[in-house]
Design a protein around this motif. Structure first.
Motif, PDB file in Angstrom:
ATOM      1  N   ASN A  40       0.837  -1.365  -0.196  1.00  0.00           N
ATOM      2  CA  ASN A  40      -0.094   0.084   0.083  1.00  0.00           C
ATOM      3  C   ASN A  40       0.754   1.307  -0.043  1.00  0.00           C
ATOM      4  N   GLY A  41       0.533   2.219  -0.942  1.00  0.00           N
ATOM      5  CA  GLY A  41       1.285   3.477  -1.075  1.00  0.00           C
ATOM      6  C   GLY A  41       1.628   3.592  -2.317  1.00  0.00           C
ATOM      7  N   SER A  42       2.462   4.613  -2.742  1.00  0.00           N
ATOM      8  CA  SER A  42       2.528   5.183  -4.083  1.00  0.00           C
ATOM      9  C   SER A  42       4.074   5.512  -4.441  1.00  0.00           C
ATOM     10  N   LYS A  43       4.342   5.284  -5.719  1.00  0.00           N
ATOM     11  CA  LYS A  43       5.565   5.689  -6.320  1.00  0.00           C
ATOM     12  C   LYS A  43       5.359   6.828  -7.354  1.00  0.00           C
ATOM     13  N   ILE A  44       6.191   7.829  -7.385  1.00  0.00           N
ATOM     14  CA  ILE A  44       6.054   9.026  -8.528  1.00  0.00           C
ATOM     15  C   ILE A  44       7.594   9.036  -9.227  1.00  0.00           C
TER      16      ILE A  44
ATOM     17  N   LEU B 162       5.190  15.411 -19.168  1.00  0.00           N
ATOM     18  CA  LEU B 162       6.356  16.306 -19.184  1.00  0.00           C
ATOM     19  C   LEU B 162       5.691  17.838 -19.879  1.00  0.00           C
ATOM     20  N   MET B 163       6.661  18.935 -19.612  1.00  0.00           N
ATOM     21  CA  MET B 163       6.535  20.112 -20.151  1.00  0.00           C
ATOM     22  C   MET B 163       6.178  20.034 -21.666  1.00  0.00           C
ATOM     23  N   THR B 164       6.852  19.023 -22.202  1.00  0.00           N
ATOM     24  CA  THR B 164       6.441  19.300 -23.674  1.00  0.00           C
ATOM     25  C   THR B 164       5.134  18.367 -23.815  1.00  0.00           C
ATOM     26  N   GLY B 165       4.595  17.994 -23.163  1.00  0.00           N
ATOM     27  CA  GLY B 165       3.435  17.224 -23.301  1.00  0.00           C
ATOM     28  C   GLY B 165       3.627  15.502 -23.448  1.00  0.00           C
ATOM     29  N   GLU B 166       4.826  15.286 -23.404  1.00  0.00           N
ATOM     30  CA  GLU B 166       5.015  13.842 -23.679  1.00  0.00           C
ATOM     31  C   GLU B 166       4.664  13.034 -22.452  1.00  0.00           C
ATOM     32  N   HIS B 167       4.277  11.809 -22.816  1.00  0.00           N
ATOM     33  CA  HIS B 167       3.986  11.040 -21.770  1.00  0.00           C
ATOM     34  C   HIS B 167       5.396  10.072 -21.325  1.00  0.00           C
ATOM     35  N   HIS B 168       5.900  10.275 -19.967  1.00  0.00           N
ATOM     36  CA  HIS B 168       7.224   9.681 -19.940  1.00  0.00           C
ATOM     37  C   HIS B 168       7.272   9.196 -18.336  1.00  0.00           C
ATOM     38  N   PHE B 169       6.767  10.109 -17.546  1.00  0.00           N
ATOM     39  CA  PHE B 169       6.778   9.816 -16.096  1.00  0.00           C
ATOM     40  C   PHE B 169       5.207   9.428 -15.723  1.00  0.00           C
ATOM     41  N   ASN B 170       5.071   8.601 -14.637  1.00  0.00           N
ATOM     42  CA  ASN B 170       3.786   8.170 -14.101  1.00  0.00           C
ATOM     43  C   ASN B 170       4.072   8.273 -12.658  1.00  0.00           C
ATOM     44  N   GLU B 171       2.527   8.237 -11.895  1.00  0.00           N
ATOM     45  CA  GLU B 171       2.653   8.164 -10.514  1.00  0.00           C
ATOM     46  C   GLU B 171       2.015   6.583 -10.470  1.00  0.00           C
ATOM     47  N   VAL B 172       2.558   5.917  -9.842  1.00  0.00           N
ATOM     48  CA  VAL B 172       1.980   4.359  -9.555  1.00  0.00           C
ATOM     49  C   VAL B 172       1.502   4.286  -8.027  1.00  0.00           C
ATOM     50  N   LEU B 173       0.221   3.912  -8.307  1.00  0.00           N
ATOM     51  CA  LEU B 173      -0.494   3.931  -6.595  1.00  0.00           C
ATOM     52  C   LEU B 173      -0.964   2.088  -6.440  1.00  0.00           C
ATOM     53  N   PHE B 174      -0.673   2.268  -5.312  1.00  0.00           N
ATOM     54  CA  PHE B 174      -0.693   0.681  -4.808  1.00  0.00           C
ATOM     55  C   PHE B 174      -1.798   0.556  -3.756  1.00  0.00           C
ATOM     56  N   GLU B 175      -2.818  -0.265  -4.088  1.00  0.00           N
ATOM     57  CA  GLU B 175      -3.776  -0.339  -3.142  1.00  0.00           C
ATOM     58  C   GLU B 175      -4.183  -1.817  -2.763  1.00  0.00           C
ATOM     59  N   ASP B 176      -3.633  -2.407  -1.593  1.00  0.00           N
ATOM     60  CA  ASP B 176      -3.779  -3.939  -1.237  1.00  0.00           C
ATOM     61  C   ASP B 176      -3.330  -4.561  -2.553  1.00  0.00           C
TER      62      ASP B 176
END
Lengths: 432, 367
Positions: free
Chosen positions: A208-212, A260-274
């Motif tokens: 449980n928690g998250s990565k960014i 990203l500021m260019t609009g590209e999808h590179h980063f993610n937030e990964v959420l963990f729920e059980d």
């Protein structure tokens, strides 16, 4: 006399300094300083790993030259076929599973690994040549990059036999991609503040928690997740962390894009729920996650991707100046070219030392610091030497310059910020 | 690192540590010749390294000589070791005689060559050479000139000329020698292909400054590191402050870069051949020298800016040596031409391909 420390045996020719009652020996092979203190008749021995800044020189054999020719002709062919356009920062933003599988079919992923795990048992220097050629050409290698660079060596070193047999061949085939789950909303440069909670249950853990800021989590199949398998001990914050292989398609995982500021999808937030992670997905020892993670850093920080991210722009710049025949402008490139030559030699020296089982982690941090500064300087030099008047992003030069400049804030952040790296280096130099 | 190399490094380090002290370096600046240092190096066979034993040398390779020279840089040795190495190597190529006496020369300026006229048994020589390292302490000096028909190099005794004292910004002797219709009876006058020899000296001379600076950078890092652990301000040693840590790390980076650049340039060195490595190493180390000196002084504060403290013996040398045998501008221009000539193969091929052009200098028959 001979003695043993952590599995290494040392032939030690001791020097005794009676004045200071110190006995020391420096072993050039392992960069190890052995110190003994004479207190009366009692002798205390200690082994200090000297954080060496001296690097080996890597030498290419004729065979390596053949490897270089092979990869160059492959790249030339791919460019002619229009498979890809050179791109800056292609190791993080050039995602192409087709291209990764082509490389895999030629044995260029997991090259140094044992054959029984799908590898080719080639040398670190052969691998170096393949990766630097791919980066210099700005080819799309992002899909498999982290799995090949980091996950493979991690599993080879700490993984169970079952993990090695299951994951490594899939990585080497270019079919299985990995992300690295380190940063969290409240754990950035201070990584020891990691709080993603793994609660022990029968046959595994519940997360449980998250990565960014997780690069490529939206296309990766798995993530090496650093989490807390024991609660935080304020006395020793590095204790109680473990590395778990997490299936990113498991129930309870949500992956949200952070553009990203260019609009590209590179980063993610990964959420963990059980999220359930089976017990056989633990890498190495429970509670040893910090140490295992740190051991990867020399690989992560010293590679050619730390100074070649903007090379496609530099090549285009040189080409533009050459066509103008302007030697004066070309001389302005000389400083960066010399710096690049130096960094490449440092980086190859580290690759050589890693193969000899040395851990030049300080030198690796330096390559990242100096290299990422150079990557940023390339964009600055390009704008100073070639006017962009009447150019738009449909011009190759302008497109590469835009990629280099707009990605540049990330260069000196990812993999450890410049400021953190310098603190590590400084403490290593001081030796405290 | 093989055993012989380690032995040479250990022995040279010991000699330098014991003899090349702060006092000796300061006294040399006041005009005293470091004879003991030279004699011990000569007795240990360090002066004629990289010349085969059958030619009167002490054997070993160029890398050994450059290792010795790097330590001379680290300890600011006030002797013409670089010049003696290069001079002897050139004489050896040309079939001349080798010696372990101090020998020196200035990089030949093709517009200021000595004039040689044959006169019976000897030569009448006129001309002037400027900024010759340590000429006042040398036994012999190589001068470059022209007879009526060809270019020559000659090994003359220092006494044949008039020496005017000079120095560089590090206080190292850089003297002028003048010969005015001087008759010299017995000296080696050897015909040369001027461009080829001057090109070799330009590259190998730059390599001597590269390793000297790599050595001095190491010393500057050591001094700075020690100072930050000893100096206490605000109740703590100053290395505990992040601002100082950032500076130390940048300095360590410049040191590491200088070290590998020097190693690679030495590794690629073949006299008479020019590769891109020396050019790139000189540019990179010149930059490292400037940055390292600036950081060391900033961290040392006022004490490092005094004559009393030893730091200036290394920082002034870094500033002096980066301008000898080519600045970043000069080598940058040379590289620029090479990159343009490399054509559409591009920068990547230029950086990664192993290429060197040239040929070994050999004895030339007189015209």
């Amino acid at each position: 006399m001979t003695f043993t420390n952590q599995g290494h045996s040392f032939e030690a020719y001791f020097t005794i300094d009676l004045k200071f009652r110190i006995l020391y020996y420096f072993d050039y092979r392992y960069d190890i300083l052995i110190i003994g203190m004479l207190e009366g008749l009692k002798l205390t021995l200690g082994v200090i790993l000297v954080k060496s800044l001296k690097l080996s020189i890597a030498h290419f054999s004729d065979r390596t030259d053949a490897v270089r020719e092979e990869i160059r002709s492959f790249i030339r062919q791919e460019k002619e076929n229009g498979t890809f356009e050179p791109k800056c920062d292609s190791w993080l933003s050039g995602y192409s599973p087709e291209f990764s599988r082509k490389l895999a079919s030629r044995g260029w992923i997991g090259m140094t690994w044992p054959k029984r795990y799908g590898g080719q048992e080639r040398s670190a220097i052969d691998r170096y040549v393949i990766t630097e050629e791919l980066l210099a050409a700005g080819s799309p290698v992002a899909a498999h990059w982290i799995a090949d660079r980091q996950t493979g060596p991690l599993l080879l070193r700490y993984g169970t036999e079952q993990q090695k047999e299951y994951f490594l061949p899939k990585i080497a085939k270019g079919e299985s991609y990995f992300a690295i789950g380190l940063s969290e909303p409240n754990a950035g440069s201070d990584l020891a503040a990691v709080s993603l909670k793994a609660t022990k249950v029968d046959n595994g853990w519940i997360l449980n928690g998250s990565k960014i800021w997780t690069s490529g989590a939206h296309f990766a199949h798995y993530m090496i997740t650093l989490c807390r398998t024991s609660p935080l001990n304020p006395e020793n914050r590095h204790e109680g962390m473990s590395q778990l292989i997490t299936d990113l398609s498991a129930p309870g995982i949500t992956i949200r894009p952070i553009l990203l500021m260019t609009g590209e999808h590179h980063f993610n937030e990964v959420l963990f729920e059980d999220v359930f992670v089976p017990v056989n997905m633990l890498v190495g020892q429970e509670g040893n996650g910090w140490k295992q993670g740190m051991a990867e850093l020399a690989y992560e920080r010293s590679g050619p991707e730390r100074f070649l991210s903007t090379f496609p722009l530099l090549e285009e710049l040189v080409n533009t100046i050459r066509l103008k025949g302007d030697v004066y402008l070309m001389s302005q490139v000389s400083s960066i070219a010399s710096n690049l030559w130096t960094l490449r030699n440092m980086s190859m020296g580290i690759a050589q030392m890693l193969e000899e089982n040395k851990t030049p982690d300080l030198a690796a941090a330096l390559v990242k610091d100096l290299g990422t500064q150079l990557e940023t300087q390339v964009a600055e030099l390009a704008r100073l030497l070639v006017s962009s008047e009447n150019m738009t992003v449909s011009d190759q030069f302008e497109k590469l310059k835009l990629e280099a400049l707009l990605h540049s804030p990330g260069f000196t952040l990812r993999g450890g910020t410049t400021e953190i790296l310098r603190m590590i280096v400084s403490k290593g130099v001081i030796g405290k | 690192m093989n055993e012989i190399t380690k032995l040479i490094i250990d022995a040279t380090t010991k000699i330098m540590k014991d003899i090349c002290t702060k006092k000796l370096v300061n006294e040399a600046e006041q005009g005293l010749w470091a004879s003991e240092l030279w004699d011990i190096l000569a007795d240990s066979g360090m002066i004629t390294v990289a010349i085969p034993e059958e030619r009167g040398g002490n054997g070993g390779g160029y890398a050994d000589a450059f290792n010795i020279l790097r330590l001379a840089g680290k300890y600011a040795a006030p002797i013409p070791l670089a010049e003696t190495f290069l001079g002897n190597w050139l004489l050896n190529q040309l079939g001349g005689e080798i010696s372990d006496e101090p020998l020196t020369f200035a990089y030949p300026n093709k517009n200021q060559l000595f004039r040689f006229q044959k006169n019976g048994e000897g030569w009448v020589v006129s001309g002037k050479a400027r900024a010759i390292p340590w000429a006042r302490f040398a036994k012999t000096i190589l001068i470059f000139g022209q007879t009526e028909s060809e270019h020559v190099v000659a090994l003359i005794k220092k006494e044949h000329g008039h020496i005017e004292l000079g120095q560089n910004l590090a206080g190292e002797a850089r003297d002028t020698i003048t010969l005015d219709h001087t008759f010299i009876k017995d000296c080696q006058v050897i015909p040369i292909e001027f461009e080829h020899v001057s090109n070799q000296l330009w590259h190998s001379g730059a390599l001597t400054r590269i390793v000297l600076m790599a050595g001095a950078t190491e010393r500057v890092l050591e001094l700075t590191k020690t100072y930050t652990t000893e100096r206490v301000q605000f109740g703590r040693p100053i290395h505990r402050f992040q601002a100082i840590q950032q500076q130390l790390a940048i300095l360590a980076g410049e040191y590491a870069a200088a070290g590998i650049a020097a190693d690679c340039a030495v590794d690629a060195f073949k006299p008479g051949f020019q590769s891109k490595d020396i050019a790139m190493a000189k540019i990179r180390i010149n930059e490292a020298a400037g940055k390292a000196a600036a950081i060391a002084h900033q961290v040392h504060g006022a004490i490092g800016f005094t004559h009393e403290h030893i730091l200036h013996q290394y920082t002034r040398r870094l500033w002096a040596w980066r301008d000898e045998y080519g600045t970043e501008t000069e080598w940058g221009n040379q590289l620029a031409h090479q990159i343009v000539e490399n054509g559409q193969a591009g920068l990547w091929s230029f950086l990664t391909d192993k290429k060197s052009i040239g040929r070994i200098i050999e004895k030339k028959e007189s015209v």
